[in-house]
Design a protein around this motif. Structure first.
Motif, PDB file in Angstrom:
ATOM      1  N   TYR A  39     -16.964   1.039 -11.628  1.00 32.09           N
ATOM      2  CA  TYR A  39     -17.161   1.443 -10.232  1.00 32.09           C
ATOM      3  C   TYR A  39     -18.634   1.759 -10.037  1.00 32.09           C
ATOM      4  N   ASP A  40     -19.184   1.371  -8.902  1.00 29.71           N
ATOM      5  CA  ASP A  40     -20.541   1.801  -8.560  1.00 29.71           C
ATOM      6  C   ASP A  40     -20.531   3.237  -8.037  1.00 29.71           C
ATOM      7  N   ASP A  41     -19.511   3.571  -7.242  1.00 32.76           N
ATOM      8  CA  ASP A  41     -19.333   4.920  -6.696  1.00 32.76           C
ATOM      9  C   ASP A  41     -17.831   5.128  -6.587  1.00 32.76           C
ATOM     10  N   VAL A  42     -17.243   5.751  -7.618  1.00 30.02           N
ATOM     11  CA  VAL A  42     -15.792   5.780  -7.721  1.00 30.02           C
ATOM     12  C   VAL A  42     -15.152   6.498  -6.539  1.00 30.02           C
ATOM     13  N   ALA A  43     -15.711   7.602  -6.092  1.00 32.98           N
ATOM     14  CA  ALA A  43     -15.086   8.352  -5.005  1.00 32.98           C
ATOM     15  C   ALA A  43     -15.076   7.543  -3.706  1.00 32.98           C
ATOM     16  N   THR A  44     -16.203   6.915  -3.408  1.00 27.01           N
ATOM     17  CA  THR A  44     -16.288   6.129  -2.175  1.00 27.01           C
ATOM     18  C   THR A  44     -15.401   4.903  -2.239  1.00 27.01           C
ATOM     19  N   GLU A  45     -15.376   4.233  -3.377  1.00 34.83           N
ATOM     20  CA  GLU A  45     -14.550   3.028  -3.518  1.00 34.83           C
ATOM     21  C   GLU A  45     -13.071   3.363  -3.449  1.00 34.83           C
ATOM     22  N   VAL A  46     -12.672   4.479  -4.049  1.00 34.77           N
ATOM     23  CA  VAL A  46     -11.270   4.898  -3.969  1.00 34.77           C
ATOM     24  C   VAL A  46     -10.912   5.254  -2.528  1.00 34.77           C
ATOM     25  N   ARG A  47     -11.801   5.982  -1.841  1.00 33.82           N
ATOM     26  CA  ARG A  47     -11.540   6.325  -0.443  1.00 33.82           C
ATOM     27  C   ARG A  47     -11.385   5.071   0.406  1.00 33.82           C
ATOM     28  N   ASP A  48     -12.261   4.095   0.217  1.00 28.75           N
ATOM     29  CA  ASP A  48     -12.193   2.884   1.032  1.00 28.75           C
ATOM     30  C   ASP A  48     -10.900   2.110   0.767  1.00 28.75           C
ATOM     31  N   PHE A  49     -10.490   2.064  -0.491  1.00 32.41           N
ATOM     32  CA  PHE A  49      -9.208   1.420  -0.839  1.00 32.41           C
ATOM     33  C   PHE A  49      -8.067   2.130  -0.123  1.00 32.41           C
ATOM     34  N   LEU A  50      -8.040   3.459  -0.208  1.00 25.51           N
ATOM     35  CA  LEU A  50      -6.960   4.210   0.423  1.00 25.51           C
ATOM     36  C   LEU A  50      -6.979   4.047   1.936  1.00 25.51           C
ATOM     37  N   GLN A  51      -8.171   4.012   2.526  1.00 21.89           N
ATOM     38  CA  GLN A  51      -8.257   3.796   3.968  1.00 21.89           C
ATOM     39  C   GLN A  51      -7.652   2.450   4.355  1.00 21.89           C
ATOM     40  N   SER A  52      -7.921   1.427   3.568  1.00 20.65           N
ATOM     41  CA  SER A  52      -7.360   0.105   3.872  1.00 20.65           C
ATOM     42  C   SER A  52      -5.843   0.112   3.761  1.00 20.65           C
ATOM     43  N   ALA A  99      -0.302   0.459   6.122  1.00 15.46           N
ATOM     44  CA  ALA A  99       0.952   1.176   6.358  1.00 15.46           C
ATOM     45  C   ALA A  99       1.156   1.444   7.848  1.00 15.46           C
ATOM     46  N   ARG A 100       0.082   1.820   8.523  1.00 16.73           N
ATOM     47  CA  ARG A 100       0.191   2.030   9.969  1.00 16.73           C
ATOM     48  C   ARG A 100       0.619   0.752  10.678  1.00 16.73           C
ATOM     49  N   ALA A 101       0.031  -0.361  10.277  1.00 24.19           N
ATOM     50  CA  ALA A 101       0.367  -1.641  10.909  1.00 24.19           C
ATOM     51  C   ALA A 101       1.835  -1.995  10.700  1.00 24.19           C
ATOM     52  N   ALA A 102       2.403  -1.514   9.584  1.00 24.91           N
ATOM     53  CA  ALA A 102       3.818  -1.766   9.308  1.00 24.91           C
ATOM     54  C   ALA A 102       4.727  -0.792  10.040  1.00 24.91           C
ATOM     55  N   GLY A 103       4.131   0.225  10.688  1.00 26.11           N
ATOM     56  CA  GLY A 103       4.918   1.156  11.481  1.00 26.11           C
ATOM     57  C   GLY A 103       5.078   2.543  10.903  1.00 26.11           C
ATOM     58  N   VAL A 104       4.388   2.860   9.804  1.00 24.00           N
ATOM     59  CA  VAL A 104       4.473   4.208   9.241  1.00 24.00           C
ATOM     60  C   VAL A 104       3.427   5.074   9.940  1.00 24.00           C
ATOM     61  N   PRO A 105       3.831   6.128  10.641  1.00 23.15           N
ATOM     62  CA  PRO A 105       2.856   6.956  11.369  1.00 23.15           C
ATOM     63  C   PRO A 105       2.094   7.884  10.423  1.00 23.15           C
ATOM     64  N   ASP A 106       0.957   8.375  10.882  1.00 23.40           N
ATOM     65  CA  ASP A 106       0.132   9.282  10.084  1.00 23.40           C
ATOM     66  C   ASP A 106       0.910  10.486   9.582  1.00 23.40           C
ATOM     67  N   GLU A 107       1.829  10.995  10.412  1.00 16.66           N
ATOM     68  CA  GLU A 107       2.534  12.211  10.021  1.00 16.66           C
ATOM     69  C   GLU A 107       3.529  11.988   8.885  1.00 16.66           C
ATOM     70  N   ARG A 108       3.622  10.751   8.404  1.00 13.27           N
ATOM     71  CA  ARG A 108       4.471  10.476   7.240  1.00 13.27           C
ATOM     72  C   ARG A 108       3.671   9.844   6.093  1.00 13.27           C
ATOM     73  N   LEU A 109       2.349  10.018   6.110  1.00  8.51           N
ATOM     74  CA  LEU A 109       1.501   9.431   5.068  1.00  8.51           C
ATOM     75  C   LEU A 109       0.794  10.500   4.244  1.00  8.51           C
ATOM     76  N   PHE A 110       0.702  10.234   2.939  1.00  8.64           N
ATOM     77  CA  PHE A 110      -0.084  11.032   1.992  1.00  8.64           C
ATOM     78  C   PHE A 110      -0.963  10.063   1.205  1.00  8.64           C
ATOM     79  N   VAL A 111      -2.053  10.577   0.639  1.00  7.24           N
ATOM     80  CA  VAL A 111      -2.914   9.751  -0.210  1.00  7.24           C
ATOM     81  C   VAL A 111      -3.107  10.436  -1.560  1.00  7.24           C
ATOM     82  N   ASP A 112      -3.343   9.613  -2.582  1.00  3.55           N
ATOM     83  CA  ASP A 112      -3.535  10.093  -3.954  1.00  3.55           C
ATOM     84  C   ASP A 112      -4.620   9.230  -4.592  1.00  3.55           C
TER      85      ASP A 112
END
Length: 301
Positions: A164-177, A182-195
């Motif tokens: 990784y060039d910047d592990v925290a930023t790359e992980v965040r960008d992956f999770l954002q994508s 998930a949102r596009a599939a119909g899962v709302p923010d209030e039912r999402l967690f990230v790890d």
């Protein structure tokens, strides 16, 4: 010094029959793996009755949440959907009959997720970040929540020497994508967690940096789960085998909570519950269970 906790877009969550305010609560998730080759317990809970007993024991010890797994993350032969369901679904059914605890199932298969939700699971924990494109749709069609975890390899495959060039930023960008997927599939923010997926396709230095810079992940505004318990990065820091990593695991959990984590996934439940509740009190999120010391006209012994 004060700790600036991250703002959450939807801090109040109802998961099954339980409600959490993650602006004030940290949930303790207990790990119960029904596999013959699990990372930590090496098959201790493989028998159905043992897995159910371990789940109920964790509830008694204060766990808010039980995470049931049927397949290790580590590289290995694939397990059929049918066999994975045979491992996890009966545990979900038995636990749901006995408790209102939050039940998650650690799976990356959409069909396993569907059957687990039907059996009473209220969360799906996908450690492969939606490797099955149908999984998000299954969750969206239910009332269940979804945990999106960062990892880079295809399920159960090797991923040697991750870079990784910047592990925290790359992980965040992956999770954002994956959040957007998930949102596009119909899962709302209030039912999402990230790890951020400590140790998953990451070396020890990556996992330490993710712990130190967890605020980069919590910037996403969703409750962040950390799965640190007894992991190899703790063992390598302390030069300790798996059964001697409790103190390191607790230190990592507390550091993560101070940096904004709101769910901790653990093996040793009672010890972690005590550490988490103390951390909540230090942060001003929890009142003491008792308030007697130097509160009367005489000093109590």
């Amino acid at each position: 010094m004060s700790f600036d906790l991250p703002p959450l877009r939807n801090p109040r969550r109802t998961i099954g029959d339980r409600t959490f305010d993650f602006s004030r609560n940290v949930a303790v998730m207990a790990i119960v793996n029904r596999t013959p080759d699990s990372f930590y317990d090496a098959g201790t809970n493989y028998a159905l009755e043992d897995a159910v007993a371990a789940s109920l024991r964790a509830v008694e010890q204060g766990a808010d949440w039980i995470d049931i797994g049927g397949v290790p993350f580590a590289p290995g032969d694939p397990l059929s959907v049918e066999e994975e369901c045979e491992r996890v679904v009966p545990v979900v059914q038995a636990l749901r009959e006995a408790s209102d605890v939050v039940i998650s199932v650690d799976t990356f298969h959409a069909e396993v997720a569907r059957r687990s939700i039907e059996a009473g699971a209220t969360v799906i924990n996908d450690t492969t970040g939606l490797s099955d494109p149908d999984l998000a749709g299954v969750v969206a069609a239910s009332d269940a929540s979804l945990i999106l975890v960062h990892s880079r390899a295809q399920p159960r495959t090797q991923f040697a020497r991750p870079q990784y060039d910047d592990v925290a930023t790359e992980v965040r960008d992956f999770l954002q994508s994956r959040v957007e997927q998930a949102r596009a599939a119909g899962v709302p923010d209030e039912r999402l967690f990230v790890d951020p997926g400590h140790d998953l396709n990451k070396n020890t230095m990556h996992s330490l940096e993710l712990t130190r810079r967890l605020d980069v992940i919590t910037e996403l505004g969703l409750p962040t789960l950390v799965a640190l318990s007894n992991k190899d990065f703790i063992g390598e820091v302390l030069d300790k085998p798996k059964r001697e990593r409790l103190e390191g695991s607790l230190a990592a959990a507390v550091a993560s909570i101070l940096n904004g984590a709101r769910v901790v996934r653990v093996h040793e439940v009672a010890e972690t519950v005590a550490a988490v509740r103390m951390t909540e009190a230090i942060l001003g999120l929890r009142e003491p269970a008792l308030l007697k010391h130097n509160m009367s006209d005489i000093n109590e012994r």
